[in-house]
Every structure is written in C-alpha cells, then in structure tokens.
Enzyme design. Sequence first.
Site, mmCIF file in Angstrom:
data_model
loop_
_atom_site.group_PDB
_atom_site.id
_atom_site.type_symbol
_atom_site.label_atom_id
_atom_site.label_comp_id
_atom_site.label_asym_id
_atom_site.label_seq_id
_atom_site.Cartn_x
_atom_site.Cartn_y
_atom_site.Cartn_z
ATOM 1 N N SER A 261 0.823 -1.199 0.000
ATOM 2 C CA SER A 261 0.000 0.000 0.000
ATOM 3 C C SER A 261 0.868 1.264 0.000
ATOM 4 O O SER A 261 1.706 1.437 -0.880
ATOM 5 C CB SER A 261 -0.965 -0.060 1.193
ATOM 6 O OG SER A 261 -1.980 0.896 1.080
ATOM 7 N N HIS B 91 -7.042 -5.982 -0.618
ATOM 8 C CA HIS B 91 -5.966 -5.012 -0.409
ATOM 9 C C HIS B 91 -5.242 -5.307 0.907
ATOM 10 O O HIS B 91 -4.011 -5.323 0.946
ATOM 11 C CB HIS B 91 -6.545 -3.588 -0.401
ATOM 12 C CG HIS B 91 -5.520 -2.516 -0.232
ATOM 13 N ND1 HIS B 91 -4.846 -1.954 -1.299
ATOM 14 C CD2 HIS B 91 -5.048 -1.896 0.877
ATOM 15 C CE1 HIS B 91 -4.003 -1.040 -0.849
ATOM 16 N NE2 HIS B 91 -4.104 -0.987 0.467
ATOM 17 N N ASP C 28 -9.657 -3.561 -5.977
ATOM 18 C CA ASP C 28 -9.000 -2.798 -4.914
ATOM 19 C C ASP C 28 -9.513 -1.366 -4.930
ATOM 20 O O ASP C 28 -9.286 -0.632 -5.890
ATOM 21 C CB ASP C 28 -7.484 -2.826 -5.125
ATOM 22 C CG ASP C 28 -6.703 -2.264 -3.946
ATOM 23 O OD1 ASP C 28 -7.295 -1.523 -3.142
ATOM 24 O OD2 ASP C 28 -5.506 -2.564 -3.836
#
Length: 318
Positions: free
Chosen positions: A131, A294, A265
Amino acid sequence: MESAGTEGNSLSRTEFIYCSGAVTEVLRFGPAHLNHEHKVLFLVIPGNPGMVGFYKTFMQALHASLGFGHPVWAVSHAGHCDPPVSMDMVEDASFIEEGDIFGINGQIEHKLAFLRKHVPKETRLVLLGHSIGCYIILDMMKRNPELQVLKAVLLFPTIERMAQTPQGRVLTPALCHMRYLAYLPLFLLSLLPERLKTALVKLAFSRIPSLDSTVVAPTVGLLSGDCAANAMYMGGQEMTGVLERDNLTIKNNLKKLVFYYGAADHWCPVQYYHDIKKDFPSGDIRLCRNGFRHAFVLDTGKDVAGMVIEWLSNDLRT
C-alpha cells in the site's frame, strides 16, 4: 526493549527502539543484527496503519520459504506501535515537531535513517512494500540512489491519485478535516480492559472466515489512542500528497521493480494497473487473479508470500 518468540522453526524477535526520535517497532525473523555474512536482507515497509505485527504470518512464510537462510525484517512507521510502559511515544518532542516525523515525508526519512543505523551499506536489499509502503519505497530509491536494492516488490501499490480512488473519496474528508472528532472515542476505547478490546476486535473481524489470528493483537494495539491518531494524521497527508505517479523513478529502476495490483482494490483501481502497464509495457506489472483483498495480511499472508518467492527465485539464484 526486545522480546522473542518461536514460530515453527523460525525465531522471531520484536524490539522497540527510537528512530528519528520516535518509537519504532522492529520485527525480525532470523538474526537480530547483520554482519558481512548476511548478503541479502528482506525488509518489509508496511501500509497504514504501519504496525509490523500485521505482517507476521507473511514474514514467517517468507523466511521458511527461503530455507531460513536470509533475514526477514519489518520496520513500523514512526509512532505506529503500542510501546512498552517504559518508553514514551517520542524521545524528543522538539525534534518531532521540527521534522514532522509522523507525516509522510518524515516517515520516508525515518526508513532511510533506520537503514543507515541498522543495515550495513553493502547489504543487498529486497524491499517489500504494501500500500503506502510502496510509495515510501519509491521515494527512498529516489532520495538515495546508492541503496543496494536487488528487488522492490510493490504489493497493492498506492502510488498515485489516492484521493480520487473510491476509498479516497470517502475517507479524504474524514482524514483531512474531521479526524479530531475520532480522538475522544479512541481515547475512551483505549481505557477499556484488554480482554474487552480483544473481544471487540474479534467481533469486527467476524465476517472474515479465514482470519489470520495473528492480526488481532496489533489491531488491539492500534486502539492505544496515540497510535491510531498518528495513523490518521499520516493518512490525511497521503490524501493530499500522493498525487502523480513518479514515472521518472520508476523508469530509472524499472528492472528492479515488481508491481502487483488488486483486481477489486478500492485504494488502487484496476484502471491504475492499465495506465501503468501502458506507460511501462516492459515492466513486471501484474494483476491479481486470486481474489486477494488489499489488506491481504488479514487472511492470505502465506499465499502472497509464496507468490513473492516465485517471482524472486531467479534473482535469488543469481
């Protein structure tokens, strides 16, 4: 302050240190300290919240798949941990304010400072970002081109236009303008007994049938108050600061990079995958075909670790 535990054949160590003046949690599988014998270090740069405990199963699986031959470490974001009672959140408040260590720029410098202090310059790095950790890795490579990066694996990368994503549109107002409203409820939650906080966390995760039980403890730690506040502060800066993709850094390091995008996502839509694939057709840019979320650490950390090892097998042999 350090503690150790055994995960199968893999010894894990958790240590709380001060880095750039802020309390930091380091999770290590393998040796606690590096020397000339350790040629390669696998280093996890987490998402947000950046608590290393979320990545325990992922790291354990990596370490085992590597035959326990390479150290696998993770360094938390500054202030994204629940420190022991003997440690304050910050070592020097004046330095923290000056450097904005809890903001996105401060977190990037925090990781570079950690490498300078704890990793020998000649050690080759396999950087594993998740991320916003992917954005941090790209900026680390930009700021210090001399880093000995063997490979950088960017999982579910939030490296552009975060505020324009479905999740970004929902959370930008809350993180940028209303996060102070959450501080009182967080403070009240932090006062609850640990058993009750644990029960609440398990209830919140009850809809995930194959939940990795190791994520419960760091989630409870997130309810300490200061930790969650630091995560929200960083998140607000992500919404306003992560804008255009850094194509120059990607171009300069393309052969070292592996991108892995989610198929559903809400933090980095599939269109972002198609856009970067079009701009860098020769890059190692992959789209998930396995339905991983995610927040893969919640239930598929071991599976993602297996994929990563497959991708890196040729690089590790050479």
